[in-house]
Scaffold this motif. Structure first.
Motif, PDB file in Angstrom:
ATOM      1  N   ASN A   1       6.598  -6.155  -0.655  1.00  0.00           N
ATOM      2  CA  ASN A   1       6.618  -4.834  -0.713  1.00  0.00           C
ATOM      3  C   ASN A   1       5.717  -4.098   0.541  1.00  0.00           C
ATOM      4  OD1 ASN A   1       7.990  -5.715  -2.904  1.00  0.00           O
ATOM      5  ND2 ASN A   1       6.984  -4.301  -4.257  1.00  0.00           N
ATOM      6  N   TYR A   2       4.441  -4.870   0.645  1.00  0.00           N
ATOM      7  CA  TYR A   2       3.687  -4.077   1.611  1.00  0.00           C
ATOM      8  C   TYR A   2       4.179  -4.211   2.849  1.00  0.00           C
ATOM      9  CZ  TYR A   2      -0.259  -2.848  -1.750  1.00  0.00           C
ATOM     10  OH  TYR A   2      -0.949  -2.257  -2.729  1.00  0.00           O
TER      11      TYR A   2
ATOM     12  N   LEU B   1       7.481  -4.216   3.993  1.00  0.00           N
ATOM     13  CA  LEU B   1       8.294  -3.044   4.215  1.00  0.00           C
ATOM     14  C   LEU B   1       7.796  -1.810   4.272  1.00  0.00           C
ATOM     15  CD1 LEU B   1      11.329  -4.232   1.747  1.00  0.00           C
ATOM     16  CD2 LEU B   1      11.493  -3.753   4.155  1.00  0.00           C
ATOM     17  N   LEU B   2       6.798  -1.545   3.308  1.00  0.00           N
ATOM     18  CA  LEU B   2       6.112  -0.120   3.403  1.00  0.00           C
ATOM     19  C   LEU B   2       5.550   0.018   4.702  1.00  0.00           C
ATOM     20  CD1 LEU B   2       4.777  -0.158  -0.165  1.00  0.00           C
ATOM     21  CD2 LEU B   2       6.491   1.425   0.758  1.00  0.00           C
ATOM     22  N   GLY B   3       4.591  -0.872   5.315  1.00  0.00           N
ATOM     23  CA  GLY B   3       4.235  -0.869   6.543  1.00  0.00           C
ATOM     24  C   GLY B   3       5.065  -0.582   7.603  1.00  0.00           C
TER      25      GLY B   3
ATOM     26  N   LEU C   1       3.485  -8.853  -4.414  1.00  0.00           N
ATOM     27  CA  LEU C   1       3.800  -7.715  -3.683  1.00  0.00           C
ATOM     28  C   LEU C   1       3.588  -7.558  -2.289  1.00  0.00           C
ATOM     29  CD1 LEU C   1       1.720  -5.339  -6.231  1.00  0.00           C
ATOM     30  CD2 LEU C   1       4.277  -5.438  -5.926  1.00  0.00           C
TER      31      LEU C   1
ATOM     32  N   LEU D   1       8.046   0.977   7.309  1.00  0.00           N
ATOM     33  CA  LEU D   1       8.575   2.414   7.319  1.00  0.00           C
ATOM     34  C   LEU D   1       7.488   3.418   7.655  1.00  0.00           C
ATOM     35  CD1 LEU D   1      10.104   2.221   3.620  1.00  0.00           C
ATOM     36  CD2 LEU D   1      11.156   2.590   5.956  1.00  0.00           C
ATOM     37  N   ALA D   2       6.058   2.898   7.576  1.00  0.00           N
ATOM     38  CA  ALA D   2       5.024   3.895   8.077  1.00  0.00           C
ATOM     39  C   ALA D   2       4.913   3.621   9.690  1.00  0.00           C
ATOM     40  CB  ALA D   2       3.621   3.320   7.534  1.00  0.00           C
TER      41      ALA D   2
ATOM     42  N   PHE E   1       7.360   3.127  11.405  1.00  0.00           N
ATOM     43  CA  PHE E   1       8.423   4.189  11.893  1.00  0.00           C
ATOM     44  C   PHE E   1       8.073   5.605  11.890  1.00  0.00           C
ATOM     45  CE2 PHE E   1      12.514   6.168  10.445  1.00  0.00           C
ATOM     46  CZ  PHE E   1      13.320   6.368  11.796  1.00  0.00           C
ATOM     47  N   SER E   2       7.470   5.901  10.956  1.00  0.00           N
ATOM     48  CA  SER E   2       7.047   7.449  10.813  1.00  0.00           C
ATOM     49  C   SER E   2       6.190   8.034  11.814  1.00  0.00           C
ATOM     50  CB  SER E   2       6.488   7.606   9.445  1.00  0.00           C
ATOM     51  OG  SER E   2       7.740   7.890   8.545  1.00  0.00           O
ATOM     52  N   VAL E   3       4.951   7.030  12.008  1.00  0.00           N
ATOM     53  CA  VAL E   3       3.865   7.602  12.656  1.00  0.00           C
ATOM     54  C   VAL E   3       3.963   7.228  13.979  1.00  0.00           C
ATOM     55  CG1 VAL E   3       1.426   7.261  12.708  1.00  0.00           C
ATOM     56  CG2 VAL E   3       2.737   7.280  10.735  1.00  0.00           C
TER      57      VAL E   3
END
Lengths: 277, 304
Positions: A13-14, A16-18, A10, A20-21, A23-25
């Protein structure tokens, strides 16, 4: 759906998720950091930490942006709209959930279509109608518009909450001699409060952030809410990035705090409210 | 008044009998009245104004189809429609793919799922006025990310994103997407949670890899939500207004003009109310078209 995979697999996955996070924050973090800098410092170092926290930006932005006025305008618009929407939507939802009458499905369809009418179709004639009724530059005048925009959403949402309340409670109250209004206020309201909370949050957020109608219907600076006065502030102080960043942070801070503490209700409500915004 | 359910009265939940047929309408009256005054009446008025040369003040002169003739001969009008179509295509792809990716990745983890979901959703609750300002600062042509990277040897992002007619629309779409895609993550993740876990078991027994699983189990499982969001994006893309108004106001040289900004500036800056309502009617036509698609798909038995 939960799958059983080994943790090791995983890690990508983490990552990539990080990503994206971030990018948002990050843009929001940058806003907060820049609100603590002078404009010269922002221009030299827009993406780094401030050398010293310049909290005077907040004081200056509060005074020059007349936040004591705009904040009370926004609070008045928000609470007025919430009150009207809860009453109007609650009554309508009660009728749709508890009465069987001819025209009910036609009405539901009409509400669906009515909420899809583009604001830009009716905003122009509405503006001139409101001008004739002396409702331009009037906070109650704008509250009426907001209430009309949000009450169909509230009706839909509250109806689904009311439908899930068993009839037994209501029947019992009626045997005790309660009338429709008493049933609504003493039986339904206490049981359906999560629905009302969701309505309050979604409508409150919408009005707090709204700028198209506020920008068009309120031109008097003394009546402007935070959103449109911030827009005017951005134009007036467009070379003062530190000040404008501080003003922006002050506008979003209450929203962020409320969102982080009640995120489940926010997310659920906004997800059901469609794609507005 | 203490209320306790009386067990002897247990009956199937049944809406109330029709003793007073007008009574539900009493409860509905405020909603209908508000709707009538604020939305229905002005919308019907625009049907009339669209055939006049009204300026907002004084008397309106009936001009027949002149507004529509002018509109269909106006290059700005076609550019606006073209930009709405570009906007639709951009938003049917970028946020949907990012939303699917984010939701799928979140569905594979348990620790931190809520945290990531919250972080992705934050830009969605922030006012467009602030979000637009944040990106005006980051993409500032003098000291923003472009010049900052150029000083560090990466010159190819040093662009006046909002100030060039070939990038303005895409720059605005980027900002709007930044604020929007996390919303789709939430919708898709909720839909993925509702997919039957046994289908995944079955797929794995048949030796499916994660990609097969996604393609043959997840995507069909969330199809109603996916189709719903695609339709809503289409409707909403023809109504887009706020981020464009805030970031470029349709400029430079009307390169990022859409029907929404064109309607607004025609009505409130050029004071050509009659012509503006003709453009607004065209916008409404497109959104009505997509809504009817929605209705037709439902009639055909799609669970949209």
């Amino acid at each position: 759906m939960f799958r059983r995979r080994r943790t090791a697999s995983l890690i990508p996955n983490y990552i990539l998720l990080g990503g994206l996070a971030i990018f948002s924050v990050i843009p929001i973090v940058l806003l907060v950091l820049n609100s603590l800098k002078t404009t010269v410092e922002i221009q030299e170092n827009p993406f780094g930490l401030p050398t010293a926290a310049r909290l005077s930006n907040y004081v200056d932005a509060w005074v020059q942006g007349q936040f004591s006025t705009t904040l009370s305008n926004t609070l008045f618009l928000t609470s007025g709209t919430i009150f009207l929407v809860v009453v109007v939507g609650g009554l309508a939802a009660f009728a749709l959930a508890r009465f069987r009458f001819s025209g009910a499905s036609a009405l539901s369809f009409y509400l669906l279509v009515g909420t899809s009418v583009p604001a830009l179709l009716f905003i122009v004639p509405l503006y001139f109608m409101w001008a004739q009724l002396d409702l331009i530059n009037s906070l109650p005048g704008l509250i009426i518009v907001y209430a009309a925009l949000y009450s169909p959403f509230a009706t839909y949402l509250l109806r689904s909450f009311l439908v899930s309340i068993p009839m037994d409670f209501e029947e019992a109250a009626r045997i005790d001699g309660a009338n429709d209004l008493q049933v609504l206020t003493r039986v339904i309201l206490p049981l359906a409060w999560p629905g009302f909370l969701t309505v309050v949050l979604v409508v409150g957020l919408g009005v707090w952030n709204e700028f198209l109608f506020a920008n068009t219907f309120l031109q008097d600076p003394a009546l402007k809410p935070i959103s449109t006065s911030l827009l005017a502030f951005q134009t007036r102080y467009q070379r003062d990035w530190g000040l404008t960043s501080a003003a922006s942070v002050m506008m979003i801070l209450p929203v962020l705090l409320l969102f982080l503490s009640l995120q489940r209700q926010f997310i659920e409500g906004l997800a059901r409210g469609g794609l507005k915004g | 008044m203490a209320v306790t359910p009386v067990s002897g009265l247990r009956r199937p939940a049944q809406p109330r009998r029709r003793r007073f047929p007008w009574r539900p309408w009493l409860f509905l009256a405020p909603l209908l009245l508000l709707n009538l005054v604020v939305i229905v009446t002005p919308s019907l008025l625009s049907l009339r104004y669209a055939f006049t040369d009204w300026t907002g003040i004084g008397a309106a002169q009936y001009v027949g189809l002149a507004n529509f003739q002018e509109m269909f001969g106006d290059r700005v009008f076609y550019r606006a429609i073209g930009n709405n179509v570009r906007w639709t295509l951009l938003f049917l792809t970028a946020p949907v793919l990012m939303g699917l990716l984010g939701a799928y990745l979140l569905s594979t983890i348990r620790r931190g799922q809520m945290l990531f979901r919250t972080l992705y959703f934050i830009p969605y609750v922030i006012a467009s006025v602030v979000n637009a300002y944040i990106w005006k600062l980051i993409l500032n042509p003098v000291f923003g990310i472009g010049p900052w990277l150029a000083e560090r040897g990466i010159p190819w992002l040093d662009i006046r994103f909002f100030g060039r007619s070939d990038t303005s629309l895409y720059a605005v779409a980027f900002v709007d997407n930044w604020h929007f895609w996390g919303f789709l993550v939430v919708l898709y993740l909720a839909a993925m949670h509702a997919v039957d876990a046994e289908l995944y078991e079955a797929a794995r027994i048949e030796g499916a890899n994660p990609w097969h699983e996604f393609w043959h189990v997840t995507l069909p499982g969330i199809r109603p939500t996916l189709v719903f969001t695609l339709l809503m994006i289409m409707i909403w893309s023809f109504l887009v207004f706020d981020y464009i108004y805030l970031l470029t106001n349709g400029g430079p040289a009307q390169s990022s003009e859409v029907l929404g900004t064109l309607t607004y500036s025609t009505a409130f800056y050029s004071l050509r109310v009659g012509y503006a309502t003709a453009i607004a009617l065209t916008m409404t036509f497109f959104s009505a078209l997509f809504i009817s698609m929605f209705v037709v798909l439902r009639r055909l038995g799609w669970e949209v």
